[in-house]
Design a protein around this motif. Structure first.
Motif, PDB file in Angstrom:
ATOM      1  N   GLU A 237     -41.067  73.060  65.855  1.00 45.77           N
ATOM      2  CA  GLU A 237     -40.196  71.787  65.993  1.00 45.77           C
ATOM      3  C   GLU A 237     -40.686  70.768  66.857  1.00 45.77           C
ATOM      4  O   GLU A 237     -40.374  69.513  66.425  1.00 45.77           O
ATOM      5  CB  GLU A 237     -38.857  72.570  66.558  1.00 45.77           C
ATOM      6  CG  GLU A 237     -38.219  73.568  65.629  1.00 45.77           C
ATOM      7  CD  GLU A 237     -37.305  74.186  66.355  1.00 45.77           C
ATOM      8  OE1 GLU A 237     -36.642  73.793  67.340  1.00 45.77           O
ATOM      9  OE2 GLU A 237     -36.481  75.003  65.675  1.00 45.77           O
ATOM     10  N   GLU A 238     -41.282  70.900  68.058  1.00 40.25           N
ATOM     11  CA  GLU A 238     -41.574  69.997  68.936  1.00 40.25           C
ATOM     12  C   GLU A 238     -42.804  68.904  68.222  1.00 40.25           C
ATOM     13  O   GLU A 238     -42.630  67.779  68.321  1.00 40.25           O
ATOM     14  CB  GLU A 238     -42.066  70.444  70.125  1.00 40.25           C
ATOM     15  CG  GLU A 238     -41.204  71.044  70.943  1.00 40.25           C
ATOM     16  CD  GLU A 238     -40.021  70.323  71.488  1.00 40.25           C
ATOM     17  OE1 GLU A 238     -40.343  69.080  71.567  1.00 40.25           O
ATOM     18  OE2 GLU A 238     -38.852  70.939  71.612  1.00 40.25           O
ATOM     19  N   MET A 239     -43.679  69.356  67.494  1.00 40.38           N
ATOM     20  CA  MET A 239     -44.741  68.834  66.743  1.00 40.38           C
ATOM     21  C   MET A 239     -44.272  67.995  65.499  1.00 40.38           C
ATOM     22  O   MET A 239     -44.322  67.083  65.240  1.00 40.38           O
ATOM     23  CB  MET A 239     -45.962  69.735  66.262  1.00 40.38           C
ATOM     24  CG  MET A 239     -46.770  70.270  67.167  1.00 40.38           C
ATOM     25  SD  MET A 239     -48.129  71.260  66.471  1.00 40.38           S
ATOM     26  CE  MET A 239     -47.402  72.701  66.070  1.00 40.38           C
ATOM     27  N   ARG A 240     -43.055  68.628  64.970  1.00 45.99           N
ATOM     28  CA  ARG A 240     -42.170  67.543  63.809  1.00 45.99           C
ATOM     29  C   ARG A 240     -41.674  66.425  64.435  1.00 45.99           C
ATOM     30  O   ARG A 240     -41.514  65.608  63.851  1.00 45.99           O
ATOM     31  CB  ARG A 240     -41.348  68.628  63.239  1.00 45.99           C
ATOM     32  CG  ARG A 240     -41.983  69.650  62.320  1.00 45.99           C
ATOM     33  CD  ARG A 240     -41.002  70.538  61.347  1.00 45.99           C
ATOM     34  NE  ARG A 240     -41.839  71.458  60.637  1.00 45.99           N
ATOM     35  CZ  ARG A 240     -41.600  72.794  60.764  1.00 45.99           C
ATOM     36  NH1 ARG A 240     -40.655  73.443  62.005  1.00 45.99           N
ATOM     37  NH2 ARG A 240     -42.434  73.590  59.934  1.00 45.99           N
ATOM     38  N   LEU A 241     -41.201  66.586  65.771  1.00 49.14           N
ATOM     39  CA  LEU A 241     -40.593  65.595  66.371  1.00 49.14           C
ATOM     40  C   LEU A 241     -41.601  64.454  67.017  1.00 49.14           C
ATOM     41  O   LEU A 241     -41.221  63.400  67.413  1.00 49.14           O
ATOM     42  CB  LEU A 241     -39.822  66.010  67.606  1.00 49.14           C
ATOM     43  CG  LEU A 241     -38.591  66.723  67.235  1.00 49.14           C
ATOM     44  CD1 LEU A 241     -37.831  67.578  68.566  1.00 49.14           C
ATOM     45  CD2 LEU A 241     -37.494  66.093  66.475  1.00 49.14           C
ATOM     46  N   GLY A 242     -42.967  64.865  66.623  1.00 48.74           N
ATOM     47  CA  GLY A 242     -43.992  63.830  67.096  1.00 48.74           C
ATOM     48  C   GLY A 242     -44.648  63.963  68.134  1.00 48.74           C
ATOM     49  O   GLY A 242     -45.278  63.049  68.674  1.00 48.74           O
ATOM     50  N   LYS A 243     -44.470  65.101  68.910  1.00 51.42           N
ATOM     51  CA  LYS A 243     -45.223  65.232  70.134  1.00 51.42           C
ATOM     52  C   LYS A 243     -46.629  65.503  70.018  1.00 51.42           C
ATOM     53  O   LYS A 243     -46.766  66.293  68.948  1.00 51.42           O
ATOM     54  CB  LYS A 243     -44.392  66.430  70.981  1.00 51.42           C
ATOM     55  CG  LYS A 243     -43.022  65.815  71.567  1.00 51.42           C
ATOM     56  CD  LYS A 243     -42.739  66.853  72.645  1.00 51.42           C
ATOM     57  CE  LYS A 243     -41.225  66.336  73.301  1.00 51.42           C
ATOM     58  NZ  LYS A 243     -40.653  67.419  74.325  1.00 51.42           N
ATOM     59  N   SER A 244     -47.407  65.408  71.000  1.00 51.16           N
ATOM     60  CA  SER A 244     -48.838  65.860  70.887  1.00 51.16           C
ATOM     61  C   SER A 244     -48.907  67.321  70.950  1.00 51.16           C
ATOM     62  O   SER A 244     -48.044  68.107  71.339  1.00 51.16           O
ATOM     63  CB  SER A 244     -49.546  65.406  71.879  1.00 51.16           C
ATOM     64  OG  SER A 244     -49.283  65.677  73.274  1.00 51.16           O
ATOM     65  N   LEU A 245     -50.241  67.818  70.618  1.00 52.25           N
ATOM     66  CA  LEU A 245     -50.488  69.262  70.346  1.00 52.25           C
ATOM     67  C   LEU A 245     -50.065  69.972  71.944  1.00 52.25           C
ATOM     68  O   LEU A 245     -49.351  70.859  72.014  1.00 52.25           O
ATOM     69  CB  LEU A 245     -51.551  69.584  69.874  1.00 52.25           C
ATOM     70  CG  LEU A 245     -51.941  71.250  69.581  1.00 52.25           C
ATOM     71  CD1 LEU A 245     -50.976  71.691  68.865  1.00 52.25           C
ATOM     72  CD2 LEU A 245     -53.379  71.154  68.811  1.00 52.25           C
ATOM     73  N   PRO A 246     -50.946  69.323  72.884  1.00 55.42           N
ATOM     74  CA  PRO A 246     -50.475  70.212  74.299  1.00 55.42           C
ATOM     75  C   PRO A 246     -49.108  69.924  74.778  1.00 55.42           C
ATOM     76  O   PRO A 246     -48.696  71.144  75.184  1.00 55.42           O
ATOM     77  CB  PRO A 246     -51.542  69.159  75.315  1.00 55.42           C
ATOM     78  CG  PRO A 246     -52.643  68.676  74.270  1.00 55.42           C
ATOM     79  CD  PRO A 246     -51.778  68.319  72.852  1.00 55.42           C
ATOM     80  N   SER A 247     -48.281  68.714  74.616  1.00 61.81           N
ATOM     81  CA  SER A 247     -47.001  68.623  74.688  1.00 61.81           C
ATOM     82  C   SER A 247     -46.160  69.877  74.062  1.00 61.81           C
ATOM     83  O   SER A 247     -45.287  70.095  74.376  1.00 61.81           O
ATOM     84  CB  SER A 247     -46.419  67.187  74.625  1.00 61.81           C
ATOM     85  OG  SER A 247     -47.358  66.298  75.446  1.00 61.81           O
ATOM     86  N   ALA A 248     -46.488  69.749  72.794  1.00 65.42           N
ATOM     87  CA  ALA A 248     -45.815  70.877  71.886  1.00 65.42           C
ATOM     88  C   ALA A 248     -45.934  72.223  72.193  1.00 65.42           C
ATOM     89  O   ALA A 248     -44.839  73.078  72.488  1.00 65.42           O
ATOM     90  CB  ALA A 248     -46.106  70.628  70.490  1.00 65.42           C
ATOM     91  N   VAL A 249     -47.012  72.596  72.716  1.00 64.25           N
ATOM     92  CA  VAL A 249     -47.287  73.916  73.225  1.00 64.25           C
ATOM     93  C   VAL A 249     -46.533  73.957  74.617  1.00 64.25           C
ATOM     94  O   VAL A 249     -45.957  75.151  74.643  1.00 64.25           O
ATOM     95  CB  VAL A 249     -48.844  74.173  73.465  1.00 64.25           C
ATOM     96  CG1 VAL A 249     -49.054  75.643  74.169  1.00 64.25           C
ATOM     97  CG2 VAL A 249     -49.543  74.110  72.186  1.00 64.25           C
ATOM     98  N   GLU A 250     -46.606  73.088  75.581  1.00 70.26           N
ATOM     99  CA  GLU A 250     -45.941  73.404  76.689  1.00 70.26           C
ATOM    100  C   GLU A 250     -44.422  73.472  76.383  1.00 70.26           C
ATOM    101  O   GLU A 250     -43.759  74.174  77.291  1.00 70.26           O
ATOM    102  CB  GLU A 250     -46.133  72.145  77.740  1.00 70.26           C
ATOM    103  CG  GLU A 250     -47.594  72.138  78.154  1.00 70.26           C
ATOM    104  CD  GLU A 250     -48.091  73.453  78.961  1.00 70.26           C
ATOM    105  OE1 GLU A 250     -46.980  74.083  79.601  1.00 70.26           O
ATOM    106  OE2 GLU A 250     -49.354  73.864  78.892  1.00 70.26           O
ATOM    107  N   ALA A 251     -43.706  72.739  75.643  1.00 65.21           N
ATOM    108  CA  ALA A 251     -42.527  72.681  75.404  1.00 65.21           C
ATOM    109  C   ALA A 251     -42.098  73.940  74.701  1.00 65.21           C
ATOM    110  O   ALA A 251     -40.931  74.451  75.036  1.00 65.21           O
ATOM    111  CB  ALA A 251     -42.079  71.623  74.490  1.00 65.21           C
ATOM    112  N   GLY A 252     -42.910  74.422  73.775  1.00 66.86           N
ATOM    113  CA  GLY A 252     -42.506  75.701  73.025  1.00 66.86           C
ATOM    114  C   GLY A 252     -42.397  76.966  73.983  1.00 66.86           C
ATOM    115  O   GLY A 252     -41.286  77.591  73.831  1.00 66.86           O
ATOM    116  N   PHE A 253     -43.249  76.933  74.893  1.00 64.45           N
ATOM    117  CA  PHE A 253     -43.048  78.018  75.955  1.00 64.45           C
ATOM    118  C   PHE A 253     -42.004  77.666  76.914  1.00 64.45           C
ATOM    119  O   PHE A 253     -41.310  78.668  77.641  1.00 64.45           O
ATOM    120  CB  PHE A 253     -44.523  78.190  76.809  1.00 64.45           C
ATOM    121  CG  PHE A 253     -45.506  78.916  76.050  1.00 64.45           C
ATOM    122  CD1 PHE A 253     -45.502  80.286  76.121  1.00 64.45           C
ATOM    123  CD2 PHE A 253     -46.453  78.272  75.215  1.00 64.45           C
ATOM    124  CE1 PHE A 253     -46.445  81.123  75.368  1.00 64.45           C
ATOM    125  CE2 PHE A 253     -47.429  78.932  74.432  1.00 64.45           C
ATOM    126  CZ  PHE A 253     -47.383  80.488  74.605  1.00 64.45           C
ATOM    127  N   GLY A 254     -41.761  76.444  77.054  1.00 62.48           N
ATOM    128  CA  GLY A 254     -40.914  76.104  78.015  1.00 62.48           C
ATOM    129  C   GLY A 254     -39.501  76.028  77.654  1.00 62.48           C
ATOM    130  O   GLY A 254     -38.531  76.752  78.590  1.00 62.48           O
TER     131      GLY A 254
END
Length: 318
Positions: A237-254
């Motif tokens: 979901e975070e990657m579909r919103l345009g976030k970078s891969l590292p940011s999407a990973v952190e957001a996924g876990f957070g």
């Protein structure tokens, strides 16, 4: 038990239990008692309960039993008048225990102690208590037939359950690899690590791998995968919103903690709330029906453990 003859002996010893005054005559365990020479003071019908206990004076293991009012009066009067004499517990005409009367015993609360260091050996104490509790059945038992059922059936079910668990874990890993690709491979590695840690804990505690234990282990693996799925879906979901891969990973876990907390609350409700309610419900008479739990009446009825046979006994005293 695996010895058929020992089982026959165990089941067959359900005859008459008597409490017999011996006077000054000393008898050993296993000696036959002639009821004409040594009439019983009372029978096992006067016995109310028996247990293994620790003596308050010597802190040693003893066997205690409680007599009903009639038996208590007979025993109290007899012990008061016969201190220093012998008194036998007799099953089917054979001596099980023949202690010495050290003092008057009013009230029907009797304590038998052994002369050995530490008191009664545990096995002998268990044997004597079992005889006292279950040796007063007045009904003879005759063997009509017998069948031997091996334990291989249980072993077969256990092997099949282990195989089913392994297949289930393999399918979960395959799904994670196909659907989540690289994150799925990493999660599968973590899943294998989790399985090894849980099995190590089982070995350390130790935990017996019964069918229910294997089912619980497989269920815990499913819950571990569930947390990874929640995290990976959040990453997408975070990657579909345009976030970078590292940011999407952190957001996924957070941001997956809200969902994971829901799983933890579910576990709490299942383990704590459900168990608490069940403890209250099963104590009610209306809840004690086999149909309410999906088992047959034969499976639901509690069985009374059999009696163990006596082999030997230390010289004992009352």
């Amino acid at each position: 038990m695996s010895d058929p003859e020992a089982i026959r002996t165990l089941v067959g010893q359900t005859g008459r239990l008597d409490f017999v005054p011996l006077g000054t005559t000393q008898k050993a365990v296993g000696d036959a008692i002639d009821p004409k020479q040594f009439p019983a003071l009372f029978s096992g019908e006067q016995l109310e309960s028996a247990a293994i206990a620790t003596s308050g004076q010597t802190n040693q293991r003893v066997v205690t039993f409680v007599l009903k009012p009639d038996g208590a009066k007979l025993f109290g009067d007899y012990t008061a008048a016969n201190i220093g004499k012998y008194f036998a517990i007799v099953l089917d005409g054979k001596v099980i225990s023949a202690p010495v009367i050290n003092s008057a015993i009013p009230g029907g609360h009797v304590e038998i102690s052994s002369g050995g260091i530490g008191g009664y050996p545990l096995k002998e104490a268990q044997n004597l208590v079992t005889v006292l509790q279950y040796g007063s059945l007045p009904f003879p038992i005759v063997e009509l037939s017998n069948d031997a059922i091996s334990a291989t059936l249980g072993q077969q079910f256990l092997s099949q359950s282990l195989m089913a668990g392994a297949i289930g874990i393999g399918l979960v890993i395959l799904f994670m690899l196909i659907y989540y690709r690289l994150p799925g491979a990493i999660a599968s590695f973590a899943l294998v690590y989790y399985s090894l840690v849980v099995l190590a804990v089982f070995r350390l505690v130790p935990v017996t791998l019964t069918l229910a234990g294997i089912a619980g282990f497989v269920l815990s693996i499913g819950m571990a995968v569930d947390a990874n799925i929640l995290i990976f879906e959040r990453m997408k979901e975070e990657m579909r919103l345009g976030k970078s891969l590292p940011s999407a990973v952190e957001a996924g876990f957070g941001r997956a903690w809200n969902s994971i907390i829901g799983v933890l609350i579910s576990m709490f409700s299942a383990i704590t709330v459900t168990r608490t309610i069940l403890r209250v419900v099963v104590s009610r008479d209306w809840a004690r029906k086999a149909a309410l739990y999906g088992v047959s009446e034969q499976e639901f009825v509690a069985r009374t453990p059999g009696r163990t046979s006596l082999r030997r006994e230390a010289r004992s005293r009352v």
